[in-house]
Design a protein around this motif. Structure first.
Motif, mmCIF file in Angstrom:
data_model
loop_
_atom_site.group_PDB
_atom_site.id
_atom_site.type_symbol
_atom_site.label_atom_id
_atom_site.label_comp_id
_atom_site.label_asym_id
_atom_site.label_seq_id
_atom_site.Cartn_x
_atom_site.Cartn_y
_atom_site.Cartn_z
ATOM 1 N N PHE A 143 0.899 -1.182 -0.206
ATOM 2 C CA PHE A 143 -0.244 -0.004 -0.152
ATOM 3 C C PHE A 143 0.790 0.955 0.291
ATOM 4 O O PHE A 143 0.448 2.299 -0.602
ATOM 5 C CB PHE A 143 -1.315 0.434 1.156
ATOM 6 N N GLN A 144 1.819 0.989 0.672
ATOM 7 C CA GLN A 144 2.733 2.296 0.752
ATOM 8 C C GLN A 144 3.082 2.880 -0.559
ATOM 9 O O GLN A 144 3.508 3.833 -1.478
ATOM 10 C CB GLN A 144 4.201 1.959 1.973
ATOM 11 N N PHE A 145 3.489 1.407 -1.514
ATOM 12 C CA PHE A 145 4.297 1.847 -2.642
ATOM 13 C C PHE A 145 2.967 2.408 -3.566
ATOM 14 O O PHE A 145 3.009 2.899 -4.289
ATOM 15 C CB PHE A 145 4.209 0.161 -2.959
ATOM 16 N N ARG A 146 2.028 1.818 -3.366
ATOM 17 C CA ARG A 146 0.361 2.255 -3.950
ATOM 18 C C ARG A 146 0.393 3.497 -3.966
ATOM 19 O O ARG A 146 0.288 4.710 -4.916
ATOM 20 C CB ARG A 146 -0.140 1.767 -3.597
ATOM 21 N N ARG A 147 0.684 4.219 -2.973
ATOM 22 C CA ARG A 147 0.657 5.627 -2.071
ATOM 23 C C ARG A 147 0.844 6.454 -2.102
ATOM 24 O O ARG A 147 1.422 7.627 -3.168
ATOM 25 C CB ARG A 147 0.443 5.287 -0.586
ATOM 26 N N ASN A 148 3.088 5.725 -2.794
ATOM 27 C CA ASN A 148 4.042 6.502 -3.036
ATOM 28 C C ASN A 148 3.181 6.816 -4.679
ATOM 29 O O ASN A 148 3.656 8.290 -5.378
ATOM 30 C CB ASN A 148 5.742 6.034 -2.859
ATOM 31 N N LYS A 149 3.210 5.793 -5.862
ATOM 32 C CA LYS A 149 2.646 6.176 -7.207
ATOM 33 C C LYS A 149 1.153 7.425 -6.865
ATOM 34 O O LYS A 149 1.352 8.785 -7.576
ATOM 35 C CB LYS A 149 1.963 5.044 -7.748
ATOM 36 N N ILE A 150 0.599 7.498 -6.713
ATOM 37 C CA ILE A 150 -0.024 8.611 -6.631
ATOM 38 C C ILE A 150 0.068 9.679 -5.912
ATOM 39 O O ILE A 150 -0.396 11.040 -6.586
ATOM 40 C CB ILE A 150 -1.482 7.413 -5.332
ATOM 41 N N LEU A 151 0.593 9.585 -4.879
ATOM 42 C CA LEU A 151 1.747 10.725 -4.198
ATOM 43 C C LEU A 151 2.355 11.504 -5.425
ATOM 44 O O LEU A 151 2.053 12.545 -5.807
ATOM 45 C CB LEU A 151 2.555 10.573 -3.215
ATOM 46 N N GLU A 152 2.875 10.146 -6.404
ATOM 47 C CA GLU A 152 3.581 11.308 -7.415
ATOM 48 C C GLU A 152 3.352 11.843 -8.536
ATOM 49 O O GLU A 152 3.456 12.837 -9.104
ATOM 50 C CB GLU A 152 4.844 9.866 -7.885
ATOM 51 N N ARG A 153 1.845 10.741 -9.270
ATOM 52 C CA ARG A 153 1.185 11.807 -9.816
ATOM 53 C C ARG A 153 0.252 12.793 -8.689
ATOM 54 O O ARG A 153 0.971 13.773 -9.824
ATOM 55 C CB ARG A 153 0.229 10.637 -10.324
#
Length: 642
Positions: free
Chosen positions: A255-265
């Motif tokens: 979930f942190q990986f997914r969150r980081n991807k969303i934050l990057e976008r």
């Protein structure tokens, strides 16, 4: 250590006769490892674990060590634990059976027992020997009270039922230090260079035995080591917790990986928005345009700008600020404030739907007294269900440059109109002034050819000469005026005697005086006083003042002269003529202004004098009282003598 007799007769070495090993290190090649009993720590620990403790028992024998224990405890009872009853149960005077019978009768909650050792002495072949230690029998007997050990042996605490633990030292660590010391000596290191070993106390309890005797682990000192303790929740479920933690960590990482991807976008979108916002703000800043919105419910204006209206105001977001309407009105010029307040009130009351106003405002990055013109345009964007305005949006544009250009155009138009008026007045005045002497010259020239009377001819010639002089003066004034305005005035400075130049004017003016008028020259310095100035222009100025005085003075006197002051020379011409009304004093230096139209002149003399004096770095002025006379004066800088 003590004397030999203490060992032969099995005596305790008195305190004053003891020789400590640390004092022998300076004389002998030796080191030592100290074996602590930690008696004070054990007694304090027993009292904390047995709050109702009233008596203390020491189980020991006649070895010098146990006898020394007895002496230490007796001293502690006297100094720290006077409320405790103490008894030493020694194997030299007590049998094992008697000891066991006595221990079975003690109160477990009120009695603390310290166990040291239990050796018996026997004579064998004529020698005194110590028989086997009977502590096993005592330690494994069914006793109602626990024993606290003074021995460092973990096996006795772990195996013997009555010995539940105590404050001891770590025997394994002690043995390791012994091995290290022996190895060092075997390797050739001198013993006196091996530091003595002082073991640290540790508290060890056999958990099941301690609980069986009703003692709470919570009363044990901090850092206590529990043997055979039941596993804790973490120890019992350690494997399950490790597996669960790994799974939870994997889920969190996913979930942190997914969150980081969303934050990057989101950061990329925010960065693009910030870049767009910055470009828009820069564009608005270039054109001095200020977008805003006015929340009528909070009466707060939100606007975008590089610089806040209120100095030091913190931005609510990037380049976005807010200000209360009442605070914003304080930055508006007082002359425009009430008008704007009325417009804003009309918006609130729904009388008008749009704003289009021009007003002056203090710009935050300018001086406090500087004003900028602003044009505000806006309209009501949002209403509630009752039709009441909620939100007004609009923009404000700085129009200072446009207003300056408008004012310059108005001023240029006024100057053009004034110039046109002055041109017309100039032409009218010049044509009139030129026509008057020309008519006289032409008329009397024609009469002069027809008369035969010599006296009459001379009179006509005088009239013609006088009008020639007037015409010549008029032309000279016009030429002087045009040269001065074109910046082509000629100033030739030289050194001369001031009195001599001014006296010459007296002869010229006396012929123009009206009868009964006296001309007086008042020099301010001796006749040899030298000045460095423009001689011809100075004569022109004083002569012009004197000529005007002659026109308006019919009786009394005309006085002229000068005064030398600190930085300049003050010239004056004072007459007793008709004077000038106070409301017309400032008009005398205007072009073509004639206070008396019946007097000769073009009205150019005083304006020319003013321009000449200004070019020479001086000042000009007039003081007058109607009916009493006037004083015309001017100053010129006092130049140093050459």
């Amino acid at each position: 250590m003590g004397s030999d007799s203490t060992y032969i007769y099995n005596q305790v070495v008195p305190e004053q006769n003891r020789i400590y090993l640390r004092d022998l290190r300076d004389h002998y090649n030796m080191t030592y490892l100290r074996a602590h009993s930690f008696i004070p720590q054990n007694i304090r620990m027993m009292r904390s674990m047995l709050p109702d403790m009233k008596s203390l028992l020491l189980i020991g024998d006649q070895t010098d060590r146990d006898i020394d224990y007895d002496q230490q405890i007796q001293n502690l009872i006297k100094t720290e634990h006077a409320d405790l009853d103490y008894k030493f149960l020694s194997a030299g005077t007590w049998s094992s059976d008697l000891l066991l019978d006595t221990l079975r009768q003690v109160s477990p909650k009120e009695t603390g027992i310290l166990f040291a050792s239990w050796f018996h002495k026997r004579m064998f072949a004529g020698n005194m020997v110590l028989m086997a230690n009977s502590y096993k029998v005592i330690a494994n007997s069914s006793m109602p009270c626990p024993f606290f050990a003074l021995s460092a042996s973990l096996s006795s605490i772990e195996e013997d039922g009555n010995i539940i633990g105590g404050c001891v030292y770590d025997m394994d660590l002690y043995c390791e230090e012994i091995v290290k010391a022996v190895d060092a000596v075997m390797d050739g290191k001198r013993a006196r260079f091996i530091p003595p070993y002082e073991p640290e106390p540790i508290v060890i309890f056999n958990y099941p035995y301690m609980v069986d005797f009703g003692l709470s682990p919570d009363n044990c000192p901090a850092g206590t080591v529990f043997l055979n303790a039941p596993p804790t929740f973490l120890e019992k479920y350690q494997s399950a917790l490790v597996v669960g933690s790994i799974l939870l960590l994997l889920v969190v990482l996913f979930f942190q990986f997914r969150r980081n991807k969303i934050l990057e976008r989101l950061q990329l979108v925010e960065q693009n928005q910030r870049f767009t916002h910055t470009k828009l703000a820069m564009a608005l800043e270039v054109v001095d345009l200020l977008p805003w919105q006015w929340d009528l419910q909070t009466d707060e204006i939100t606007y975008s700008s590089y610089t806040p209206i209120e100095p030091g105001k913190e931005a609510i977001s990037e380049m976005t600020y807010s200000i209360k309407m009442q605070d914003y009105l304080t930055y508006i010029c007082e002359e425009d404030r009430e008008r704007l307040r009325k417009v804003f009130q009309d918006i609130r009351s729904n009388k008008v739907k749009e704003i289009r106003e021009e007003y002056r405002i203090h710009r935050p990055d300018t001086m406090e007294r500087d004003m900028d013109w602003m044009e505000a345009r806006g309209f009501v964007e949002q209403y509630d269900e009752k039709g009441t305005p909620l939100m007004v949006v609009g923009s404000s544009l700085f129009i200072t440059e446009r207003k300056v250009a408008e004012q310059e155009l108005i001023a240029a138009k006024e100057r053009a109109e004034e110039a046109n008026r002055l041109k017309s007045a100039f032409l009218a005045n010049i044509s009139h002034e030129i026509r008057t002497p020309l008519n006289a010259i032409i008329g009397f020239s024609g009469i002069l050819t027809m008369t035969e009377d010599e006296e009459e001819k001379r009179e006509y010639v005088n009239i013609i000469e006088k009008n020639n002089a007037i015409l010549l003066q008029l032309i000279n004034d016009v030429l002087d005026l045009s040269k001065i305005e074109a910046g082509a005035i000629d100033l030739h400075y030289s050194e001369f005697r001031l009195n001599k130049i001014l006296v010459i004017l007296k002869d010229v003016i006396e012929r123009r005086l009206q009868s009964g008028v006296e001309l007086i020259f008042e020099p301010g310095m001796p006749d040899d006083y030298l000045v460095f100035s423009e001689q011809n222009r100075l004569q022109q100025l004083v002569l012009n003042f004197l000529t005007n005085a002659c026109k308006f003075t019919s009786s009394g006197s005309i006085r002229y002269g000068y005064e030398v002051r600190e930085k300049n020379i003050y010239y004056y011409v004072t007459d007793t003529g008709s004077g000038i009304p106070e409301d017309k004093l400032q008009l005398v230096f205007e072009r073509f202004i004639k206070l008396d139209n019946f007097k000769q002149g073009t009205g150019l003399g005083l304006p020319i004098c003013q321009l000449i004096i200004q070019n020479m770095g001086g000042e000009i002025g007039v003081k007058s009282t109607l009916g009493k006379g006037s004083t015309f004066w001017f100053t010129l800088p006092l130049q140093p003598k050459r």
